[in-house]
Structure formats: structure tokens, C-alpha cells
Scaffold this motif. Structure first.
Motif, PDB file in Angstrom:
ATOM      1  N   PHE A 149       0.825  -1.193   0.000  1.00 57.13           N
ATOM      2  CA  PHE A 149       0.000   0.000   0.000  1.00 57.13           C
ATOM      3  C   PHE A 149       0.866   1.253   0.000  1.00 57.13           C
ATOM      4  O   PHE A 149       1.971   1.257   0.529  1.00 57.13           O
ATOM      5  CB  PHE A 149      -0.903   0.039   1.245  1.00 57.13           C
ATOM      6  N   VAL A 150       0.320   2.335  -0.575  1.00 58.53           N
ATOM      7  CA  VAL A 150       0.926   3.646  -0.378  1.00 58.53           C
ATOM      8  C   VAL A 150       0.814   3.972   1.103  1.00 58.53           C
ATOM      9  O   VAL A 150      -0.216   3.772   1.727  1.00 58.53           O
ATOM     10  CB  VAL A 150       0.192   4.709  -1.221  1.00 58.53           C
ATOM     11  N   LYS A 151       1.878   4.467   1.709  1.00 57.92           N
ATOM     12  CA  LYS A 151       1.945   4.538   3.169  1.00 57.92           C
ATOM     13  C   LYS A 151       1.289   5.758   3.783  1.00 57.92           C
ATOM     14  O   LYS A 151       1.075   5.816   4.982  1.00 57.92           O
ATOM     15  CB  LYS A 151       3.414   4.464   3.606  1.00 57.92           C
ATOM     16  N   ASN A 152       0.963   6.797   3.010  1.00 55.85           N
ATOM     17  CA  ASN A 152       0.269   7.944   3.578  1.00 55.85           C
ATOM     18  C   ASN A 152      -0.465   8.702   2.487  1.00 55.85           C
ATOM     19  O   ASN A 152      -0.190   8.544   1.301  1.00 55.85           O
ATOM     20  CB  ASN A 152       1.243   8.867   4.328  1.00 55.85           C
ATOM     21  N   PHE A 153      -1.394   9.566   2.916  1.00 50.89           N
ATOM     22  CA  PHE A 153      -2.264  10.266   1.980  1.00 50.89           C
ATOM     23  C   PHE A 153      -1.557  11.410   1.260  1.00 50.89           C
ATOM     24  O   PHE A 153      -2.115  11.992   0.341  1.00 50.89           O
ATOM     25  CB  PHE A 153      -3.482  10.821   2.734  1.00 50.89           C
TER      26      PHE A 153
ATOM     27  N   TRP B 144       8.253  23.708   0.932  1.00 51.72           N
ATOM     28  CA  TRP B 144       7.328  24.853   0.882  1.00 51.72           C
ATOM     29  C   TRP B 144       6.113  24.538   1.741  1.00 51.72           C
ATOM     30  O   TRP B 144       5.591  23.418   1.704  1.00 51.72           O
ATOM     31  CB  TRP B 144       6.920  25.080  -0.563  1.00 51.72           C
ATOM     32  N   GLU B 145       5.686  25.501   2.528  1.00 44.84           N
ATOM     33  CA  GLU B 145       4.497  25.309   3.360  1.00 44.84           C
ATOM     34  C   GLU B 145       3.313  26.016   2.712  1.00 44.84           C
ATOM     35  O   GLU B 145       3.369  27.206   2.398  1.00 44.84           O
ATOM     36  CB  GLU B 145       4.719  25.864   4.767  1.00 44.84           C
ATOM     37  N   GLY B 146       2.243  25.262   2.495  1.00 46.39           N
ATOM     38  CA  GLY B 146       1.063  25.847   1.869  1.00 46.39           C
ATOM     39  C   GLY B 146       0.002  24.800   1.629  1.00 46.39           C
ATOM     40  O   GLY B 146       0.101  23.654   2.088  1.00 46.39           O
ATOM     41  N   SER B 147      -1.038  25.194   0.887  1.00 46.46           N
ATOM     42  CA  SER B 147      -2.178  24.312   0.626  1.00 46.46           C
ATOM     43  C   SER B 147      -2.140  23.803  -0.805  1.00 46.46           C
ATOM     44  O   SER B 147      -1.897  24.571  -1.745  1.00 46.46           O
ATOM     45  CB  SER B 147      -3.495  25.051   0.874  1.00 46.46           C
ATOM     46  N   TYR B 148      -2.385  22.526  -0.933  1.00 49.76           N
ATOM     47  CA  TYR B 148      -2.468  21.893  -2.253  1.00 49.76           C
ATOM     48  C   TYR B 148      -3.437  20.726  -2.138  1.00 49.76           C
ATOM     49  O   TYR B 148      -3.329  19.917  -1.211  1.00 49.76           O
ATOM     50  CB  TYR B 148      -1.087  21.407  -2.723  1.00 49.76           C
ATOM     51  N   GLN B 149      -4.385  20.667  -3.070  1.00 51.63           N
ATOM     52  CA  GLN B 149      -5.405  19.616  -3.084  1.00 51.63           C
ATOM     53  C   GLN B 149      -6.037  19.418  -1.695  1.00 51.63           C
ATOM     54  O   GLN B 149      -6.135  18.310  -1.169  1.00 51.63           O
ATOM     55  CB  GLN B 149      -4.819  18.300  -3.605  1.00 51.63           C
ATOM     56  N   ASN B 150      -6.461  20.541  -1.125  1.00 52.22           N
ATOM     57  CA  ASN B 150      -7.208  20.535   0.138  1.00 52.22           C
ATOM     58  C   ASN B 150      -6.379  20.047   1.324  1.00 52.22           C
ATOM     59  O   ASN B 150      -6.922  19.606   2.331  1.00 52.22           O
ATOM     60  CB  ASN B 150      -8.482  19.693   0.024  1.00 52.22           C
ATOM     61  N   GLN B 151      -5.067  20.106   1.212  1.00 51.99           N
ATOM     62  CA  GLN B 151      -4.196  19.753   2.332  1.00 51.99           C
ATOM     63  C   GLN B 151      -3.197  20.886   2.579  1.00 51.99           C
ATOM     64  O   GLN B 151      -2.499  21.300   1.651  1.00 51.99           O
ATOM     65  CB  GLN B 151      -3.398  18.466   2.040  1.00 51.99           C
ATOM     66  N   THR B 152      -3.165  21.369   3.801  1.00 52.54           N
ATOM     67  CA  THR B 152      -2.158  22.353   4.191  1.00 52.54           C
ATOM     68  C   THR B 152      -1.016  21.597   4.851  1.00 52.54           C
ATOM     69  O   THR B 152      -1.183  21.013   5.925  1.00 52.54           O
ATOM     70  CB  THR B 152      -2.746  23.400   5.146  1.00 52.54           C
ATOM     71  N   GLN B 153       0.125  21.583   4.171  1.00 56.49           N
ATOM     72  CA  GLN B 153       1.247  20.754   4.587  1.00 56.49           C
ATOM     73  C   GLN B 153       2.558  21.446   4.249  1.00 56.49           C
ATOM     74  O   GLN B 153       2.585  22.523   3.654  1.00 56.49           O
ATOM     75  CB  GLN B 153       1.218  19.401   3.836  1.00 56.49           C
ATOM     76  N   HIS B 154       3.620  20.773   4.602  1.00 61.55           N
ATOM     77  CA  HIS B 154       4.940  21.104   4.048  1.00 61.55           C
ATOM     78  C   HIS B 154       5.134  20.189   2.837  1.00 61.55           C
ATOM     79  O   HIS B 154       5.057  18.961   2.955  1.00 61.55           O
ATOM     80  CB  HIS B 154       6.046  20.859   5.073  1.00 61.55           C
ATOM     81  N   TRP B 155       5.385  20.800   1.690  1.00 60.34           N
ATOM     82  CA  TRP B 155       5.481  20.047   0.440  1.00 60.34           C
ATOM     83  C   TRP B 155       6.868  20.232  -0.179  1.00 60.34           C
ATOM     84  O   TRP B 155       7.497  21.273  -0.024  1.00 60.34           O
ATOM     85  CB  TRP B 155       4.452  20.536  -0.570  1.00 60.34           C
ATOM     86  N   LEU B 156       7.279  19.228  -0.917  1.00 58.27           N
ATOM     87  CA  LEU B 156       8.449  19.390  -1.777  1.00 58.27           C
ATOM     88  C   LEU B 156       8.026  20.215  -2.982  1.00 58.27           C
ATOM     89  O   LEU B 156       7.009  19.943  -3.619  1.00 58.27           O
ATOM     90  CB  LEU B 156       8.960  18.034  -2.272  1.00 58.27           C
ATOM     91  N   ARG B 157       8.823  21.253  -3.308  1.00 62.95           N
ATOM     92  CA  ARG B 157       8.515  22.100  -4.455  1.00 62.95           C
ATOM     93  C   ARG B 157       9.788  22.403  -5.229  1.00 62.95           C
ATOM     94  O   ARG B 157      10.911  22.275  -4.733  1.00 62.95           O
ATOM     95  CB  ARG B 157       7.907  23.436  -3.998  1.00 62.95           C
TER      96      ARG B 157
END
Length: 287
Positions: free
Chosen positions: A27-31, A198-211
Motif C-alpha cells: 500500500f501507499v503509506k500515507n495520503f 514549501w508550506e502551503g495548501s495543495y489539493q485541500n491539504q495544508t502541509q509542508h510540500w516538496l517544491r
């Protein structure tokens, strides 16, 4: 005397991407993994189009990179969460790719990214593939495979829980961990981009994302972000034009009110035109 001729036995051809498993069943391990991979691909599209105007590149997301034949086959593959391969067709013989098979294409992925749900120990596993007794199976570590066998030039590990990013560069047969630049990003010079968090919202998730950023430190935007920016620019231009129209209407109304007063004071049409920075025709039209 009759001589017998030994028939040459030709081994079967190495399998291709249509003959190998697409998944190892885990399985993919997280959303966050799937939107994160989409975000990386979406924001990099214009850069890849500039690097490959002929469209010859492929992006893999949770797809197997087959580097050796094993039984079962999936033991001979690693599946980075995201990877980019330059100078290969996006499809093979008109079919979508089911996996990336090194012995069929030879072109090494340029960068692989692992999104670690844990502490990154699995992604840093440097266990080598050594000769073992018959029947003993040992799967080599991801790090060892990427570094020693596939030799991917850039390897990034992103720890989702702690938002830490590690980037390695392959030099002289070994991975060397890179230091971030003054912006906290990791330059991928050949691509002309930087990788960072990068910290922000993407696809209804506010997270720290790789950008991705460009080499000047400008954030590379997704298609939806570009569309939103264009809408904002269009609305700003509309508001500017409306404000300008209102100023013009207000100025015209002021002039309409001033002209009869100035004429009543005994000024000539020419004098009124000069005082209000209008032409004689405009004064006559407004009066």
C-alpha cells in the motif's frame, strides 16, 4: 560416418515492461504521497518542455525500475515515489509505460525522490547484494541499488513527518550529501531548478510540500496556480481600468461644471480651453 550436431539452445529474451509486474502489492503509506508526486510533476511541466521540446522524457510515480531479473520479478525492482528520465519516449510502441526496464532502454533516471513515512532508514538502507547460499534471499537496500547499480545522479529523501530533506549527488561512484544554498534549496544544476520545502495548501491539504524553484529562487507554479494568478491579473487590470474610467468621468464632470462658471466670469472660449488644458472644440462640446 554420421556426426550428430548439438542444437544451440537460445535463452529467452529479457522481459519488457508489459511482461513484468506493475506493483509488489504494498500500500501507499500515507495520503500525502500521491498529491505530492502530482505537485512535483505539474509544477515542473514548463521546465521539462523547455528542456525537451521534442517531448522525449518520462516521469515515474510509484513505478518500478527493473534493474535485474529475479524470481519473483518484483524483487529485481525498486519503485521510487517519483523519478524523471530524460531523453526517452513517454510511451513505448504506443503503449503507456507499466514500468521502467533498464535492460531495455539503458538511459538512467536523472533524479529519484523517496517520500519517507518513517525515519528514512529504509530509504538510506545501504545493504549490498552479496552472493548467498542457495535458497537464501536478501533484498538489497534502496540506497545501495540507486548508488551502486542504477547510479542515479540525484537522489532525494523527504521525511514527511519532520519536513527534512536530504539530497545526494552521485560523484566518482558514490553518493555525497549536498548542503542547501542560502535559500535553503538544493540546486539541480543540469535542470536549472532547485528543490526545497514549501508550506502551503495543495489539493485541500495544508502541509509542508516538496517544491521546485528556478535558479533565481522563483517558485515554479502548477497549472492551477498559474490560472489563479492569471485570473488575479485580469481582475486587477479590470479594476485599474474601472478606476481610470471613474477618474475620467469625474474629471469630465468637473470640467462641465467649471466651463459655464469661467465663461460667466468673462473669459473667452480660448482662455477657458487654456485654463482647463482642453481644446477649443472640447470646451464648445462640454459647454
Amino acid at each position: 560416418m554420421t556426426q550428430s550436431v548439438d542444437r544451440t539452445i537460445i535463452p529467452p529474451a529479457f522481459p519488457d515492461h508489459t511482461q513484468l509486474p506493475e506493483s509488489d502489492g504494498t500500500f501507499v503509506k500515507n495520503f500525502q504521497e500521491h498529491p505530492q508526486s502530482i505537485l512535483l510533476t505539474d509544477s515542473l511541466e514548463s521546465t521539462l518542455q523547455a528542456l525537451h521540446p521534442d517531448g522525449q522524457y518520462a516521469i515515474g510515480q510509484d513505478c518500478g525500475i527493473y534493474w535485474r531479473e529475479t524470481d519473483p520479478p518484483e524483487r529485481g525492482a525498486e519503485a521510487p515515489d517519483w523519478f524523471y528520465v530524460p531523453n526517452v519516449p513517454p510511451q513505448l510502441d504506443g503503449q503507456y509505460r507499466r514500468s521502467y526496464v533498464l535492460w531495455r532502454e539503458y538511459m538512467v533516471p536523472f533524479i529519484a525522490i523517496e517520500l519517507a513515512s518513517g525515519d528514512g532508514s529504509e530509504e538510506r538502507d545501504n545493504t549490498s547484494l552479496s552472493r548467498l547460499p542457495e535458497g537464501v534471499k536478501q533484498k538489497p537496500g534502496k540506497f545501495w541499488v540507486y548508488e551502486r547499480i542504477i547510479r542515479i545522479p540525484y537522489y532525494a529523501i523527504y521525511l514527511i513527518q519532520t519536513h527534512e530533506l536530504e539530497v545526494y549527488n552521485w560523484v566518482n561512484g558514490r553518493y555525497h550529501r549536498l548542503e542547501p544554498n542560502e535559500r535553503g534549496h538544493y540546486p539541480i544544476a543540469t535542470m536549472g531548478v532547485e528543490l526545497g520545502v514549501w508550506e502551503g495548501s495543495y489539493q485541500n491539504q495544508t502541509q509542508h510540500w516538496l517544491r521546485w524553484w528556478d535558479s533565481e529562487g522563483n517558485l515554479l507554479l502548477t497549472g492551477s496556480e498559474l490560472a489563479k494568478l492569471e485570473r488575479q491579473r485580469t481582475e486587477a487590470e479590470r479594476q485599474r481600468a474601472e478606476a481610470e474610467r471613474q477618474r475620467a468621468d469625474s474629471a469630465e464632470q468637473t470640467q462641465r461644471e467649471a466651463i459655464p462658471k469661467l465663461l460667466a466670469m468673462g473669459l473667452s472660449v480660448e482662455q477657458v480651453a487654456g485654463a482647463l488644458s482642453l481644446s477649443v472644440e472640447e470646451v464648445e462640446g462640454l459647454s
